[in-house]
Scaffold this active site. Structure first.
Site, short mmCIF file in Angstrom:
data_model
loop_
_atom_site.label_atom_id
_atom_site.label_comp_id
_atom_site.label_asym_id
_atom_site.label_seq_id
_atom_site.Cartn_x
_atom_site.Cartn_y
_atom_site.Cartn_z
CB ALA A 14 -0.97 -0.13 1.18
NE ARG A 19 14.84 6.92 0.83
CZ ARG A 19 15.60 5.68 1.31
NH1 ARG A 19 14.86 5.32 2.19
NH2 ARG A 19 16.62 5.50 0.81
#
Length: 426
Positions: A14, A19
């Site tokens: 999920a 990043r």
């Protein structure tokens, strides 16, 4: 792979993956053209999981669409708010309510875990009659990982996340791999009692260790033999690291099985590709997807197989040749500078340099098949416009554009008469 009705898996997929700096969900980023979550699901399937429940959240419709098309035995459950790993697993409660077997919990961004390791993990869980088993690994540098805390009898007492560790706990080298085996009926109440009393205000799955001990349940820890399998993907650099690890692992396996890899550092071969013994793979070859390559073949250098290819024994796929979704029979040469896609190529065929199977209609978006029967010979710089079939021992003259079938033993030729204009340069 035979499934085990007593084993199901919950895959956590999920997260956004901030990043990664991508509009695409993290678990759909690919290694060898296969999304991270698909590697994890395949491993669960190969380990015998009867059903996989994937917890989706960020852009969950994209993840769900991919899984429904490629892993039909898996189901997706939405986590509307990402409130931690424990909260994510709790989303599967209703789907597992009546289930009385073992539930595997894994992260959807850990593509390096193997089916063999999961089988050993499950066996360890059953052999120890455990209610909760956590998978751990020993790392020289455990920074960033939750630490596995053991008591004086070497039993797992709790897992402490990095941000919540004391200075002493930070020195522990045994880390949480983020994978669990759970006796579901014994532990399902954990999710009703889960609290977020931590620095992140999240519901940690790791709290199940301490909870299980407090409830008098059997809690075990399984130390993974190969710590590389714990790598989770949170950045593009880690994606590249996982790719290199997966690739080298497979190259070593192939070499152990009798395949010559001339330059492992310059060769990439998908783990879903099988290669027979005494085949040689030359440098700068890239092989994606599922393929089966026979014995005594020569592949490369600079060859590219895009997937869904079957290559029989004694075949040569040479430099700057690209293959896709093609079957190539034995003793055939496709030696250089050619593209063969959506094709059936017979035995003892010679395909000259610069040959192209024109298989794609960019207007209709359709792909058509080219059939080249045994013994055919195709001259250099030929275009075969699919759908088209060349009969046995057909001969295609160099420079031809073939748009109609060519019969057995016939010459196929499309070439304008050569002209010479005297003194043109002057």
């Amino acid at each position: 792979m035979k499934t085990n009705e007593n084993v199901k898996a919950v895959i956590l997929a999920a997260g956004k993956g901030t990043r990664m700096k991508s509009e695409k969900p993290k678990v759909l980023h690919e290694i060898f053209n296969k999304p991270l979550v698909s590697w994890v699901l395949s491993v669960c399937e190969n380990a015998g999981s009867f059903e996989n429940i994937v917890i989706v959240g960020h852009r969950g419709e994209m993840v769900s669409e991919f899984i429904s098309k490629n892993h039909p035995k898996s189901v997706c459950v939405e986590q509307k708010e990402q409130l931690g790993t424990g909260h994510a697993v709790s989303m599967a409660k209703s789907a597992l309510d009546a289930f009385s077997g073992c539930v595997l919990v894994l992260c959807g961004d850990t593509p390096l875990v193997t089916a063999e390791s999961l089988k050993k993990f499950i066996n360890f869980h059953y052999e120890n009659n455990a209610d909760v088993t956590v998978m751990s690994a020993i790392l020289e540098n455990p920074s960033g990982y939750g630490r596995v805390v053991r008591d004086s009898k070497d039993n797992v007492s709790e897992i402490v996340e990095q941000k919540d560790c004391t200075e002493v706990q930070k020195t522990i080298n045994e880390i949480n791999a983020g994978m669990y085996c759970l006796n579901w009926q014994k532990i399902k109440n954990f999710f009703n009692e889960l609290k977020n009393n931590n620095s992140q205000n999240e519901y940690y799955m790791t709290d199940i260790i301490k909870w299980g001990n407090e409830k008098g349940l059997k809690v075990s820890g399984y130390i993974l033999e190969n710590a590389d399998e714990t790598l989770g993907i949170n950045s593009r650099a880690q994606l590249a690291e996982a790719f290199n690890t997966m690739n080298l692992r497979h190259l070593n396996k192939l070499m152990d099985e009798g395949v010559t890899i001339v330059s492992p550092e310059n060769t990439q071969i998908s783990p879903e590709t099988e290669i027979g013994e005494d085949t040689i793979v030359f440098p700068n070859t890239f092989i994606n997807g599922k393929n089966k390559i026979g014995k005594n073949c020569k592949i490369g250098p600079f060859a590219h197989l895009r997937g869904d290819c079957v290559i029989e024994d004694f075949v040569k796929i040479g430099n700057f040749v690209e293959l896709k979704k093609s079957y190539v029979k034995s003793h055939t040469n496709i030696s250089h500078l050619s593209y063969v896609g959506d094709a059936k190529v017979g035995a003892n065929v010679n395909i000259g340099a610069g040959t192209i199977t024109a298989n794609y209609n960019s207007i209709t978006k359709e792909k058509k098949q080219t059939i080249i029967n045994d013994g055919a010979s195709i001259g250099s710089n030929t275009v075969l416009v699919a759908p088209v079939e060349l009969g046995e021992n057909a001969f295609i003259a160099a420079g031809s554009v073939i748009t109609k079938d060519v019969g057995a033993n016939a010459l196929g030729l499309t070439r304008s008469p050569q002209r010479e204009i005297k003194d043109y340069v002057k």
